[in-house]
Structures are given as C-alpha cells and as structure tokens.
Write a protein that holds these residues in place. Structure first.
Motif, PDB file in Angstrom:
ATOM      1  N   HIS A  22       0.830  -1.206   0.000  1.00  0.00           N
ATOM      2  CA  HIS A  22       0.000   0.000   0.000  1.00  0.00           C
ATOM      3  C   HIS A  22       0.868   1.260   0.000  1.00  0.00           C
ATOM      4  O   HIS A  22       0.576   2.232  -0.716  1.00  0.00           O
ATOM      5  N   ALA A  23       1.926   1.256   0.800  1.00  0.00           N
ATOM      6  CA  ALA A  23       2.800   2.426   0.882  1.00  0.00           C
ATOM      7  C   ALA A  23       3.451   2.728  -0.467  1.00  0.00           C
ATOM      8  O   ALA A  23       3.540   3.892  -0.883  1.00  0.00           O
ATOM      9  N   VAL A  24       3.911   1.691  -1.162  1.00  0.00           N
ATOM     10  CA  VAL A  24       4.537   1.897  -2.471  1.00  0.00           C
ATOM     11  C   VAL A  24       3.493   2.333  -3.498  1.00  0.00           C
ATOM     12  O   VAL A  24       3.754   3.202  -4.344  1.00  0.00           O
ATOM     13  N   ALA A  25       2.303   1.755  -3.419  1.00  0.00           N
ATOM     14  CA  ALA A  25       1.236   2.158  -4.331  1.00  0.00           C
ATOM     15  C   ALA A  25       0.940   3.645  -4.196  1.00  0.00           C
ATOM     16  O   ALA A  25       0.789   4.365  -5.192  1.00  0.00           O
ATOM     17  N   ARG A  26       0.870   4.126  -2.956  1.00  0.00           N
ATOM     18  CA  ARG A  26       0.576   5.546  -2.748  1.00  0.00           C
ATOM     19  C   ARG A  26       1.713   6.431  -3.265  1.00  0.00           C
ATOM     20  O   ARG A  26       1.485   7.527  -3.782  1.00  0.00           O
ATOM     21  N   GLU A  27       2.949   5.971  -3.125  1.00  0.00           N
ATOM     22  CA  GLU A  27       4.075   6.745  -3.650  1.00  0.00           C
ATOM     23  C   GLU A  27       4.041   6.804  -5.169  1.00  0.00           C
ATOM     24  O   GLU A  27       4.281   7.860  -5.774  1.00  0.00           O
ATOM     25  N   LEU A  28       3.730   5.690  -5.823  1.00  0.00           N
ATOM     26  CA  LEU A  28       3.622   5.687  -7.283  1.00  0.00           C
ATOM     27  C   LEU A  28       2.474   6.583  -7.742  1.00  0.00           C
ATOM     28  O   LEU A  28       2.591   7.308  -8.746  1.00  0.00           O
ATOM     29  N   GLU A  29       1.372   6.559  -7.016  1.00  0.00           N
ATOM     30  CA  GLU A  29       0.241   7.423  -7.366  1.00  0.00           C
ATOM     31  C   GLU A  29       0.595   8.893  -7.176  1.00  0.00           C
ATOM     32  O   GLU A  29       0.149   9.748  -7.954  1.00  0.00           O
ATOM     33  N   ARG A  30       1.396   9.189  -6.180  1.00  0.00           N
ATOM     34  CA  ARG A  30       1.850  10.566  -5.973  1.00  0.00           C
ATOM     35  C   ARG A  30       2.620  11.068  -7.191  1.00  0.00           C
ATOM     36  O   ARG A  30       2.599  12.269  -7.496  1.00  0.00           O
ATOM     37  N   GLY A  32       1.881  10.237 -10.195  1.00  0.00           N
ATOM     38  CA  GLY A  32       0.982  10.283 -11.342  1.00  0.00           C
ATOM     39  C   GLY A  32       0.647   8.944 -11.953  1.00  0.00           C
ATOM     40  O   GLY A  32      -0.027   8.887 -12.980  1.00  0.00           O
ATOM     41  N   ALA A  33       1.086   7.857 -11.339  1.00  0.00           N
ATOM     42  CA  ALA A  33       0.820   6.524 -11.879  1.00  0.00           C
ATOM     43  C   ALA A  33      -0.551   6.024 -11.443  1.00  0.00           C
ATOM     44  O   ALA A  33      -1.155   6.536 -10.501  1.00  0.00           O
ATOM     45  N   ARG A  34      -1.025   5.012 -12.127  1.00  0.00           N
ATOM     46  CA  ARG A  34      -2.225   4.288 -11.733  1.00  0.00           C
ATOM     47  C   ARG A  34      -1.801   2.921 -11.213  1.00  0.00           C
ATOM     48  O   ARG A  34      -0.951   2.256 -11.821  1.00  0.00           O
ATOM     49  N   VAL A  35      -2.382   2.493 -10.090  1.00  0.00           N
ATOM     50  CA  VAL A  35      -1.989   1.236  -9.457  1.00  0.00           C
ATOM     51  C   VAL A  35      -3.214   0.361  -9.246  1.00  0.00           C
ATOM     52  O   VAL A  35      -4.245   0.823  -8.759  1.00  0.00           O
ATOM     53  N   SER A  36      -3.094  -0.906  -9.622  1.00  0.00           N
ATOM     54  CA  SER A  36      -4.129  -1.892  -9.313  1.00  0.00           C
ATOM     55  C   SER A  36      -3.513  -3.012  -8.489  1.00  0.00           C
ATOM     56  O   SER A  36      -2.290  -3.149  -8.408  1.00  0.00           O
ATOM     57  N   PRO A  47      -8.796  -3.643   6.428  1.00  0.00           N
ATOM     58  CA  PRO A  47      -9.336  -2.278   6.373  1.00  0.00           C
ATOM     59  C   PRO A  47      -8.262  -1.227   6.135  1.00  0.00           C
ATOM     60  O   PRO A  47      -7.107  -1.391   6.525  1.00  0.00           O
ATOM     61  N   GLY A  48      -8.650  -0.154   5.466  1.00  0.00           N
ATOM     62  CA  GLY A  48      -7.785   1.006   5.332  1.00  0.00           C
ATOM     63  C   GLY A  48      -6.706   0.912   4.284  1.00  0.00           C
ATOM     64  O   GLY A  48      -5.818   1.773   4.220  1.00  0.00           O
ATOM     65  N   LEU A  49      -6.746  -0.114   3.439  1.00  0.00           N
ATOM     66  CA  LEU A  49      -5.701  -0.306   2.441  1.00  0.00           C
ATOM     67  C   LEU A  49      -6.293  -0.358   1.038  1.00  0.00           C
ATOM     68  O   LEU A  49      -7.321  -0.986   0.816  1.00  0.00           O
ATOM     69  N   PHE A  50      -5.633   0.287   0.105  1.00  0.00           N
ATOM     70  CA  PHE A  50      -5.976   0.252  -1.312  1.00  0.00           C
ATOM     71  C   PHE A  50      -7.395   0.756  -1.599  1.00  0.00           C
ATOM     72  O   PHE A  50      -8.047   0.296  -2.521  1.00  0.00           O
ATOM     73  N   GLY A  51      -7.853   1.707  -0.808  1.00  0.00           N
ATOM     74  CA  GLY A  51      -9.140   2.322  -1.110  1.00  0.00           C
ATOM     75  C   GLY A  51      -9.066   3.093  -2.418  1.00  0.00           C
ATOM     76  O   GLY A  51      -8.153   3.890  -2.632  1.00  0.00           O
TER      77      GLY A  51
END
Length: 372
Positions: A22-30, A32-36, A47-51
């Motif tokens: 989740h932490a890496v996904a949020r950094e990639l999204e920061r 401008g990337a899209r993460v699935s 709970p609280g992850l990958f919303g």
C-alpha cells in the motif's frame, strides 16, 4: 516524475505484506501513476488499504507438508495463474511488483512469462518461501535488511528498507516524546495484527512488578486477542495501572507518536515502523515463525542499541520488569535508545522501491534515481 503508467501490485493477505504494498502504491500514485492490486480474499478484507484502487482477487494456495493436500493446492495455483494471465492481458502494466504471500506466485510467474518487468520486495531478514521460488525468475529484488538470508540472486538485489505508511514515515521528522523523572511512561504493546496471548499473560504482571513510584506513572495502550481482553483488563485493574485495551488498533501511527517504549512481536512491519519513528523496544519474536525470521528481523535494531530481544521462553514478568527498570533508570537512557533505533530506520523505503519500479519500467535511469 509524472509517468501516467499503470503498475500492478501483488500481495498476500496479511498486513505484513499488504502495508508495504500500500505504501509503495501511494508513492507511485503521488508520481501520477495508476496502481491496481492482485490479492486473495483475506487481503481484500483488510481495512484502510488500497481504497479507490482496482482490486483483483485470485485463487492461491501454499504447498504444505501434507501430500494429501498437494493436488488441491496445485489446482488452485493453476487456476490463479489463469486468472492472473487474464488480468495482465486485459490491462497490461508497465511493471508488476510483488510483496510476498501466496497470491504473488501466480501473478509473478505469469508476468515473467509475458515479458513484463518484475520486481519483488522482501520484508523479512530471511527470504520468504514464495520469494525464494521467484527470485530466479524476476528482474529485480528489493530487500528490507542489508543482510538477507536465503537470497541466492544477490546480483538482482538492492537494499531499500521496508516501506511504511506516510504518517509513520513522517514521525522520522519528529522528536522523541519528552520523558523525565516525573512524567508518565507511555507503553505501547502490540502482538501483530491479532494480538498475542503471551503478551497478555506476561506484560501486566511484569508492569505490576515495577517499583511503585514507576508503576504509578505508567500509561498502557495494548492490543490483545478478544478472548484475552477480560482477563487482561482485570489484571491491570487489580494493579491500578491505567490501560487502553483493544482487539484492533486502528491508528498505530498515533499510538507510536505518543509511546516512550514498545513491547511486542518482531514482524517486519513492526521493526520498520519502530525504526522509522525511533522508538525503543523490547521485542519477543514469534517462536514458530518460519525460519525463525522474526528473531533475524531484530538483529540490526538490537545491534544498534535501539532494542532488546527476549526469546519467548525467557520472557517472564521478572525479566520484563528488570529490563524496563534498566531502560528507564535515567531519562537519557530511553532517549538514547530511541535515537539508536532511528539510526537504522528507512523512512524513505517506499520512495526507493518506487524508484526501482520506475527504473524497470523505463521511466527513470540509475543516474536519475541517484539524484532523488
């Protein structure tokens, strides 16, 4: 760098795998990337992850020691591979990043088969079973510890640290909470995502054995199993120690921010959060952890002077009380241990893993990465 790229993150259904993912996904999204996400049913329920992220639930299984269960496990893995292949075909990613756990195996095998760049991250100081199988197939490996056992593909490995949530990483910029001879001593007790009965049995008795002047200054926040809560509450009530008890701690970063001392298990995410925040600890590794990896996880923090490790068979109320008394005998002793814990922290681990992913995908070079 704003890439607009799509990354597929694969992680098994435990917090130890899902939180760094989740932490890496949020950094990639920061950036401008899209993460699935590819995970299993357990991972999707945390709970609280990958919303807000697209989630793909696939079949997965472990190959255990019981041969009678192998056919069913192999059938599930094969089904998971077919599901993963379809996901990769329908929405091709620039790279696939695996964070351990059984759902990662079919996803990474199919990504490598399709020629998609692949990266795995290992949270523990001993390479996990799935990552051991995958290390020869993937393009790159990120490690949480400088020394990682069972790593045979060292030429592919970069030391990044273990990614933590942004609000935990932010604690690296904060000072250790003020502690002196009269202020309350705030103790945080965690036993993994579900608590640990041994902590509920030993910690209240150990705290009750402390000298009265110190015992009167205690403030405890503890996570415990549901079946242990009533007895735990009674133990603290009988000793006159104020304690905030819960079966699930929703805001661990806030609890860490307040804590002077941590007591608990030595999972990879716990070690990463303690060292990022700079919190001294008494660590009790899970004795049945595969390859004794929790004990291995403590080595760097203990060597730095930021933690003490007690094996579970030595974790007695008397031993705990003696250790706490030694750590708080002088206020500067606890503050010094906190600084030593922070000295081995890697609060920028999510950035480092995201850099590796972008480099694999061709969006960042090693020269550019060295400048970040």
């Amino acid at each position: 760098m704003k890439t607009g790229a799509h990354y597929l993150v694969a992680a098994g259904g435990t917090g130890g795998h899902m939180v760094p993912a989740h932490a890496v996904a949020r950094e990639l999204e920061r950036r401008g990337a899209r993460v699935s996400l590819i995970t299993d049913a357990r991972g999707a329920r945390l709970p609280g992850l990958f919303g807000g992220n697209d989630r793909h639930i696939i079949d997965a299984a472990s190959i255990g020691r019981n041969p009678l269960k192998w056919p069913g496990a192999m059938w599930k893995i094969a089904k998971g591979r077919r599901q993963a292949a379809g996901i990769l075909r329908d929405d091709p990613p620039a790279a696939v990043i695996g964070f351990g756990g059984y759902p990662v195996l079919p996803a990474m095998i199919e990504a490598a088969k399709a020629g998609i760049p692949t990266l795995i991250h290992e949270q523990n100081a001993v390479l996990g079973r799935v990552n051991r199988v995958l290390q020869g197939r993937v393009d790159a490996i990120a490690t949480s510890f400088v020394q990682t056992s069972r790593l045979s593909a060292a030429d592919k490995a970069d030391f990044t640290g273990n990614p933590v949530r942004g609000d935990v990483a932010a604690l690296a910029r904060s000072d250790f909470p003020l502690f002196d001879d009269v202020m309350p001593l705030r103790v945080l007790v965690l036993g993994g995502s579900l608590g640990a009965t041994v902590l509920s049995e030993v910690v209240p008795r150990g705290l009750a054995a402390l000298p009265e002047p110190l015992r009167q200054r205690l403030q405890v926040m503890q996570q415990a199993r549901e079946e242990d809560i009533a007895d735990l509450a009674a133990a603290y009530r009988d000793s006159g120690i104020p304690a905030d008890l819960s079966t699930y701690m929703e805001d661990v970063p806030a609890a860490l921010a307040r804590a002077h001392l941590f007591i608990g298990r030595a999972g990879a995410s716990t070690i990463a959060e303690l060292t990022a925040a700079g919190r001294p600890a008494i660590l009790v590794p899970l004795p049945i952890a595969t390859d004794d990896h929790q004990a291995a996880n403590t080595a760097e923090m203990v060597a730095a002077g930021g933690a003490v490790m007690l094996r579970q068979d030595k974790f007695t109320p008397e031993a705990l009380a003696a250790q706490i008394a030694a750590m708080v005998a002088k206020p500067e002793t606890l503050a010094n241990a906190a600084a030593r814990a922070k000295s081995v922290g890697r609060p920028d681990a999510a950035i480092r893993v995201a850099d590796m992913a972008e480099r694999l995908a061709g969006f960042i070079s090693r020269a550019q990465e060295s400048e970040t």
